[in-house]
Scaffold this motif. Structure first.
Motif, short mmCIF file in Angstrom:
data_model
loop_
_atom_site.label_atom_id
_atom_site.label_comp_id
_atom_site.label_asym_id
_atom_site.label_seq_id
_atom_site.Cartn_x
_atom_site.Cartn_y
_atom_site.Cartn_z
N PHE A 144 0.80 -1.30 -0.13
CA PHE A 144 0.00 -0.09 0.17
C PHE A 144 0.81 1.21 0.18
N GLN A 145 2.08 1.14 0.03
CA GLN A 145 2.80 2.59 0.21
C GLN A 145 2.62 3.48 -1.22
N SER A 146 2.41 2.82 -2.37
CA SER A 146 2.21 3.46 -3.46
C SER A 146 0.95 4.29 -3.49
N ASN A 147 0.08 4.02 -2.46
CA ASN A 147 -1.15 4.40 -2.56
C ASN A 147 -0.94 6.05 -1.89
N THR A 148 -1.63 6.81 -2.59
CA THR A 148 -1.41 8.36 -2.27
C THR A 148 -2.03 8.51 -1.03
N PHE A 149 -3.04 8.00 -0.45
CA PHE A 149 -3.55 8.31 0.88
C PHE A 149 -2.73 7.76 2.04
N VAL A 150 -2.31 6.61 1.71
CA VAL A 150 -1.51 5.98 2.71
C VAL A 150 -0.05 6.43 2.81
N ARG A 151 0.62 6.82 1.52
CA ARG A 151 1.89 7.51 1.56
C ARG A 151 1.70 9.03 2.24
N ASN A 152 0.89 9.56 2.05
CA ASN A 152 0.84 11.03 2.68
C ASN A 152 0.75 10.84 4.19
N THR A 153 -0.10 9.79 4.59
CA THR A 153 -0.17 9.49 6.06
C THR A 153 1.17 9.03 6.69
N LEU A 154 1.98 8.39 5.93
CA LEU A 154 3.32 8.14 6.38
C LEU A 154 4.12 9.11 6.53
N ILE A 155 4.17 10.14 5.45
CA ILE A 155 4.83 11.47 5.63
C ILE A 155 4.71 12.04 6.80
N HIS A 158 6.03 10.34 9.90
CA HIS A 158 7.27 10.46 10.37
C HIS A 158 7.86 11.91 10.34
N ALA A 159 7.30 12.79 9.80
CA ALA A 159 7.45 14.15 9.87
C ALA A 159 7.26 14.47 11.51
N ASN A 160 6.28 14.21 11.72
CA ASN A 160 5.46 14.79 13.16
C ASN A 160 6.33 14.08 14.35
N CYS A 161 7.03 12.66 13.93
CA CYS A 161 7.51 11.96 15.19
C CYS A 161 9.06 12.06 14.89
N LEU A 170 10.28 9.75 1.47
CA LEU A 170 9.14 9.36 0.87
C LEU A 170 8.65 10.50 -0.04
N PHE A 171 8.54 11.78 0.47
CA PHE A 171 8.47 13.01 -0.41
C PHE A 171 8.99 12.84 -1.76
N ASP A 172 10.18 13.03 -1.58
CA ASP A 172 10.97 13.35 -3.13
C ASP A 172 10.76 11.87 -3.87
N ALA A 173 10.58 10.91 -3.36
CA ALA A 173 10.11 9.74 -4.21
C ALA A 173 8.84 9.82 -4.96
N SER A 174 7.74 10.42 -4.58
CA SER A 174 6.72 10.47 -5.26
C SER A 174 5.59 11.68 -5.00
N ALA A 175 5.94 12.28 -4.14
CA ALA A 175 4.87 13.24 -3.58
C ALA A 175 5.04 14.61 -3.97
N LYS A 176 5.87 15.10 -4.78
CA LYS A 176 6.06 16.48 -4.69
C LYS A 176 5.00 17.09 -5.61
N ARG A 177 4.25 16.37 -6.14
CA ARG A 177 3.07 17.07 -7.05
C ARG A 177 1.81 17.56 -6.10
N GLU A 178 1.68 17.10 -4.76
CA GLU A 178 0.49 16.99 -4.11
C GLU A 178 0.99 18.24 -3.03
N VAL A 179 -0.22 18.76 -2.65
CA VAL A 179 -0.04 19.84 -1.47
C VAL A 179 0.09 19.35 0.21
N VAL A 180 -0.72 18.15 0.24
CA VAL A 180 -0.80 17.52 1.41
C VAL A 180 0.33 17.07 1.94
N PRO A 181 1.23 16.40 1.33
CA PRO A 181 2.67 16.05 1.85
C PRO A 181 3.63 17.12 1.73
#
Length: 542
Positions: A144-155, A158-161, A170-181
């Motif tokens: 499920f790591q490739s799922n946008t919803f799960v990946r953003n929650t993982l970011i 880890h960012a909060n903890c 995780l962000f650099d891998a595939s999340a740079k196009r979305e505002v949530v991460p």
């Protein structure tokens, strides 16, 4: 147990009704549940799903009821499990969400992308890093790591903890196009004081939503950089109550209370409705300013905003504000008008009465608190011990100190010990005060020894004053007031050689004499000597 059965005609009638839309509080929720039972709908899967959803997510404060409903369902499906985990993660007891996740696994129900996201949010609130990493491992195994919803929650986790490296990977891998991460990672860096990196991320965002603006403004405000916070605040395209709250709270934190009040007035002028968070900050500003008229004005605003139905938190803040502004009568009026009180409510009024010299009333309220089976905490006992000190109630002070330790199993801290030393010292029980300090289970600090030194001055005990001063000098040697207190003890007993010795001790140690005034200079009789005798007042602050 509730067993599933269908009743299509009843269900169609139910779906066509408007009961779901009207279910906005606990009472309407129970009426809805009763309607389902009477019409034989309480075992229909789709209806059970909605009932669990409404009680766990839609209606505020009904999570316990959701748990009662959920416990009666023999075979909850994944939607019901996820709803319960999600609702529990949003409460003040997010550990319940983790417990439900464990039960779900033990019963062989396979988690999906929503399960992982909800339980990760619970781990984030709890700062349960090890468990969160374990969940991350299960996410990888489940694919499920490739799922946008799960990946953003993982970011977000880890960012909060604190694991910014993993969050960044995780962000650099595939999340740079979305505002949530972007917002999650920015908040992670900001929370750890890395404001330059956070600002760089913020500036590089391809698109900024309001959450992103609020994250950065809050970061600057929490770190006291109010000019930068204000600059961003003025640039926000459209503000919400969170934006205003970040600025107001930042000003209060920075002791810029007038600016906080001005921001609040601007907020109201622009039609933005304040919430409880806003009013708590504004009450804190009013209390710090000690301006009763402003405090009363804020009280009227809160009353109008809440239609007279104030939360416990707001009522407690009002009590604290009135007490700090010197209006203990208003504080009592708020307290007596509360329909529901918590321990903080009692602490605020008991402490306020004690500090304003109403020791008897303070102690009476404490006894009333015990009569009503309200459980006091360590703050309560500090307040009542201060009241005993001001009223000279030694017996009661001893009794409450022992009650705290032996009945409520609260370990005394330095404030409790300090109050007891003050009680004994004011009563002239100096030897008992010394013995009490010797039996303390924690190391006495300079304030405790100075309290005792001050008591020795009041009661003119030269020998015990010298002993207290020796202990003080072991901790600090540059406080002129400590020397002056001892000097005054000698002077009060006409021991002018002692005064001269203290003067020499100060000179030899290079201690500067400040905030002192001359006493007895140029007169020689049985009370004074040509030596200069300095006086100083002592305040006790534990």
């Amino acid at each position: 147990m509730i067993r599933k059965r269908t009743n299509d005609n009843s269900f169609n009638r139910f779906q066509q009704s408007s009961l779901w839309q009207k279910c906005t509080n606990f009472r309407s929720l129970k009426q809805l549940h009763a309607f389902l039972i009477v019409n034989g709908l309480n075992s229909t899967t789709s209806v059970l799903r909605e009932l669990i959803f409404v009680s766990a997510i839609v209606v505020s404060g009904t999570m316990d009821y959701a748990h009662q409903l959920f416990a009666q369902i023999s075979q909850p499906d994944i939607f019901m499990w996820n709803t319960m985990i999600r609702g529990s993660a949003q409460t003040l007891k997010p550990a319940t969400a983790v417990s439900l996740y464990t039960q779900m696994e033990n019963r062989g129900v396979r988690p999906d992308k929503f399960t992982f996201s909800f339980v990760l949010k619970a781990c984030t609130k709890l700062s349960w890093v090890k468990l969160g990493f374990g969940i991350h491992g299960k996410v990888l195994k489940s694919g499920f790591q490739s799922n946008t919803f799960v990946r953003n929650t993982l970011i977000y986790f880890h960012a909060n903890c604190g694991d910014l490296a993993t969050a960044r990977a995780l962000f650099d891998a595939s999340a740079k196009r979305e505002v949530v991460p972007w917002s999650a990672l920015t908040a992670g860096y900001a929370r750890r004081g890395k404001l330059d990196v956070a600002r760089q991320l913020f500036d590089e965002m391809p698109m900024k939503d309001l959450v992103s603006w609020n994250v950065m403004i809050t970061a600057y405000a929490k770190h006291g950089e109010m000019e930068k916070a204000r600059k961003l605040f003025d640039e926000v395209p459209k503000k919400d109550v969170v934006t205003w709250n970040a600025m107001i709270a930042g000003y209060v934190l920075s002791r810029l209370n007038k600016e906080a009040l001005e921001m609040f007035d601007a907020m109201r002028d622009l039609g933005q409705r304040p919430d409880d968070v806003t009013m708590l900050s504004i009450l804190s500003a009013s209390a710090d300013l000690g301006d009763l008229e402003i405090g009363k004005k804020i009280h009227r605003s809160i009353f109008d905003m809440c239609c007279g139905d104030l939360s416990v938190l707001l009522s407690n803040a009002l009590i604290d504000m009135y007490a700090k502004c010197g209006s203990i009568g208003n504080a009592l009026e708020v307290f007596q008008g509360m329909r529901k009180k918590d321990t903080s409510s009692w602490n605020s009024i008991i402490g306020g009465l004690a500090l304003h010299g109403h020791a008897e009333e303070s102690i009476n309220l404490f006894q009333e608190m015990l009569r009503l089976k309200m459980k006091p905490n360590e703050i309560t006992f500090v307040a009542v011990l201060v009241a005993c000190s001001h009223a000279g109630k030694v017996r009661e002070g001893r009794m409450y100190f022992n009650l705290m330790k032996n009945v409520f199993k609260i370990e005394p801290n330095i404030k409790h010990y300090g109050c007891m030393v003050d009680i004994l010292g004011r009563a002239g029980l100096l030897i008992e005060a010394f013995d009490f300090i010797d039996t303390m289970e924690i190391e006495p600090n300079a304030i405790i020894w100075r309290t005792l030194l001050g008591a020795c001055r009041v009661h003119g005990d030269v020998e015990l004053g010298r002993r207290a001063n020796e202990q003080l000098l072991k901790m600090r040697k540059d406080e002129s007031g400590d020397y002056v207190l001892l000097s005054n003890i000698y002077a009060s007993q006409g021991e002018w050689d002692g005064v001269q010795k203290v003067r020499k001790l100060m000179d030899d140690g290079g201690v500067k004499k400040k905030d002192l005034f001359l006493f007895g200079y140029g007169h020689r009789n049985k009370h004074t000597d040509p030596a200069v005798v300095e006086s100083v007042s002592v305040d006790h602050d534990f």
